[in-house]
Scaffold this active site. Structure first.
Site, short mmCIF file in Angstrom:
data_model
loop_
_atom_site.label_atom_id
_atom_site.label_comp_id
_atom_site.label_asym_id
_atom_site.label_seq_id
_atom_site.Cartn_x
_atom_site.Cartn_y
_atom_site.Cartn_z
N ASP A 212 0.84 -1.20 0.00
CA ASP A 212 0.00 0.00 0.00
C ASP A 212 0.88 1.25 0.00
OD1 ASP A 212 0.38 1.05 2.99
OD2 ASP A 212 0.34 -1.12 3.02
N ASP A 214 0.63 3.64 2.32
CA ASP A 214 0.43 4.24 3.64
C ASP A 214 -0.67 5.30 3.54
OD1 ASP A 214 1.19 3.95 6.35
OD2 ASP A 214 2.18 5.88 6.28
N1 ADE Z 1 2.41 -3.05 6.76
C1 ADE Z 1 1.84 -2.99 5.55
N2 ADE Z 1 1.50 -1.73 5.23
C2 ADE Z 1 1.87 -0.96 6.28
C3 ADE Z 1 1.79 0.42 6.56
N3 ADE Z 1 1.26 1.28 5.70
N4 ADE Z 1 2.27 0.85 7.76
C4 ADE Z 1 2.83 -0.01 8.63
N5 ADE Z 1 2.91 -1.33 8.42
C5 ADE Z 1 2.44 -1.80 7.26
#
Ligand code: ADE
Length: 274
Positions: A212, A214
């Site tokens: 992703d 974030d």
């Molecule tokens: N693991 C997968 N995506 C994450 C994110 N955006 N922040 C922290 N841990 C994650």
């Protein structure tokens, strides 16, 4: 012949990649690992697999007993460890679905037990000031990179992650700050696994599976279900990488590398002369 430890992160709890798997319950001086380990072979190389969050994924990042996990693999005789870890991306060009092989990590965790040498186990006396650089074993990292290249998996050869405590995701302010630091990734389990492997003198490298953007990128902000959805779509990449990398690791003589790391680990422990 080398024995390979594999720590499977989120989405790779039970990857079914071992031939003739045998489940082994392990206890350690630091408590129980996240689950039983599963031992078997990949491409004729002996492997020991451990699910970081348990095979049912019921242990949150801050509650993972990292010390027991690393000790469990050590006690089963692994020579090198490769790991996977789901990560958010902090840079536009690091896209969900890509792999990234981190070369460092910024620790933002709080209160995790990050050393074997805290006086709780009488066979590990003293204080260990382990060097945290290089964080990952370069020779092992290069095997992962060349394997990804050969398997035509889209990947990034360098970059560092910020490891947050979790289990919550970052606020937008945090995400923007981490991004401005130049970090490529944000994640919850990169620490202290890599440091504990160094204390044991075991070559260790990890594979970030980007799930992703974030929340710095407004339109795509991360949710637990988006992470798992992208992960499910990309899990075959991680399996391919691990199976092929283990084959390569098995062809290499690791003895000099291991001796170097064991010596470094031993020399990092300060023990009072009296
Ligand atoms: N693991 C997968 N995506 C994450 C994110 N955006 N922040 C922290 N841990 C994650």
């Amino acid at each position: 012949m080398v024995k390979v430890g594999i720590i499977g992160g989120s989405g790779l709890e039970d990857p079914n990649i071992l031939l003739d798997p045998v489940t082994v319950a392990v206890d350690t001086p630091y408590g129980k690992p996240s689950d039983d380990v599963v031992e078997g072979t990949i491409n004729g190389v002996e492997c020991v697999l451990l699910a970081r969050h348990g095979r049912k994924h019921d242990i949150m990042p801050g509650n993972v007993n990292f010390r027991a996990n690393l000790w469990a693999l050590y006690s089963r005789g692994v020579d090198v460890i490769i790991a996977s870890t789901a990560c958010g991306s902090l840079q536009e060009n690091v896209e969900p679905g890509h792999l990234l092989f981190p070369d460092s990590v910024f620790d933002r965790t709080t209160g995790r037990q990050s050393t074997f040498f805290d006086g709780s186990y009488d066979q590990a006396p003293g204080v260990c000031h382990i060097q945290a650089h290089p964080t990952y074993n370069e020779k092992l990292r290069q095997v992962l990179i060349s394997t990804a290249e050969r398997c035509q998996l889209v990947h990034h050869r360098t970059g560092f992650g910020v490891c947050i405590e979790g289990p919550r995701f970052s606020t937008k302010a945090e995400s923007m700050v981490f991004k401005s630091w130049g970090a490529s990734l944000v994640n919850m389990t990169m620490m202290p696994e890599c440091i504990l492997a160094k204390e044991l003198g075991i070559p260790y490298a990890t594979t970030a599976l980007v799930t992703d953007y974030d929340c710095w990128k407004e339109e795509d902000h991360v949710t637990a279900s988006s992470v798992m959805k992208v992960f499910a779509a990309n899990v075959e990449k991680a399996k391919t990488l691990f199976v092929e990398a283990v084959g390569e690791i098995g062809k290499i003589d690791w003895s000099a590398e291991i001796l170097k790391l064991k010596t470094e680990a031993r020399e990092s422990v300060m023990i009072s002369p009296d």
